[in-house]
Design a protein around this motif. Structure first.
Motif, short mmCIF file in Angstrom:
data_model
loop_
_atom_site.label_atom_id
_atom_site.label_comp_id
_atom_site.label_asym_id
_atom_site.label_seq_id
_atom_site.Cartn_x
_atom_site.Cartn_y
_atom_site.Cartn_z
N HIS A 80 71.44 89.02 115.03
CA HIS A 80 72.64 88.12 115.57
C HIS A 80 71.79 87.09 116.43
O HIS A 80 72.32 85.96 116.76
CB HIS A 80 73.57 89.07 116.74
N ALA A 98 69.63 83.02 107.10
CA ALA A 98 70.59 83.38 108.13
C ALA A 98 71.93 82.99 107.57
O ALA A 98 72.14 81.73 107.81
CB ALA A 98 70.33 82.83 109.48
N ARG A 142 73.69 88.22 108.40
CA ARG A 142 73.65 88.95 109.88
C ARG A 142 74.78 89.98 109.82
O ARG A 142 74.43 90.90 110.85
CB ARG A 142 74.32 87.58 110.65
#
Length: 264
Positions: A212, A236, A241
């Motif tokens: 995160h 990402a 995530r």
């Protein structure tokens, strides 16, 4: 442990690039605390497969405790990616209910002609391991090692020493190391010392943990040729995530017949 098909072909002096991806999938436990293997498969298909990897290394991809049962859909991931699961032989798995060796699983593109496969048992407070494949591609030899090392630096030093001793017993060829090294210092620490491992490994240190808000470079793609690793970055996306506490990384490794990096 297992000798498979030996490839033939003329050596190339210009080299070629292998696209590599590595991801600690946290036993399919996502940011919401829910275990969802389908979410991991979807993230691999949606975020990693578009990178067209030749090598895909997964860590924490089997259950943590004995008998280290399978979690993910190996056939599905192979189908999605076009890559070949390297653990069909029982000797390449921790046990009959496992997909890999202590959660470490390796997939390779079919163009890599495999000559030798092995596993390395690495001691520690938590049982760790490495998976090794030696292959040829376009006449060039390469060794690919995927591993998951300890949280403790003293144990990582011991584990890397064992890896180095293993390399001394095997034929000389360019070696790629990838996986979750659990080393948070970008400069690498003692575990990457060339005198400890027997050769110097090189590569970037992208921040991949926690997913995160990535701050620590726990995941690496390294090789023993200086300047051979390029375009290393974290993948990402909303999918990656959500699916794990680590983000996957990717990079390109130039495979050539150049000299090994000296110890340092």
């Amino acid at each position: 442990m297992q000798d498979v098909v030996a490839a033939t072909g003329k050596s190339r002096t210009d080299g070629l690039r292998l696209r590599c991806a590595s991801w600690n999938v946290h036993r399919a436990k996502g940011a919401d605390g829910r275990v969802d293997p389908d979410r991991v498969r979807a993230a691999i298909a949606g975020a990693l497969v578009p990178e067209a990897p030749d090598v895909l290394a997964l860590q924490e991809a089997d259950a943590e405790c004995r008998p280290h049962e399978s979690i993910l859909d190996m056939a599905g991931i192979a189908s999605d990616s076009g890559l070949v699961w390297q653990h069909e032989d029982p000797e390449m798995r921790w046990g009959p209910q496992s997909d890999g060796f202590l959660g470490t699983i390796l997939f390779l593109h079919p163009r890599l002609e495999v000559g030798h496969r092995d596993v390395i048992d690495l001691p520690g407070h938590c049982h760790r391991g490495a998976v090794v494949v030696e292959a040829q591609v376009d006449g060039l030899r390469v060794r690919i090692m995927s591993m998951h090392l300890s949280l403790s630096q003293p144990l990582r030093v011991v584990q890397m020493r064992i890896v180095g001793q293993y390399l001394r017993r095997r034929p000389i060829m360019q070696t790629i190391m990838m996986g979750d090294f659990n080393e948070w210092r970008p400069w690498g620490g003692l575990m990457f010392n060339g005198r400890l491992v027997g050769r110097r490994f090189h590569g970037a240190a992208p921040r991949s943990f926690p997913a995160h808000r990535p701050l620590l470079p726990l995941d690496r793609i390294l090789t023993d040729r200086a300047g051979a690793v390029s375009d290393v970055r974290v993948i990402a996306t909303d999918q990656t995530r959500a699916a794990s506490d680590h983000l996957p990384i990717r990079g390109e490794v130039l495979i050539s017949a150049s000299e090994l990096s000296p110890r340092r």
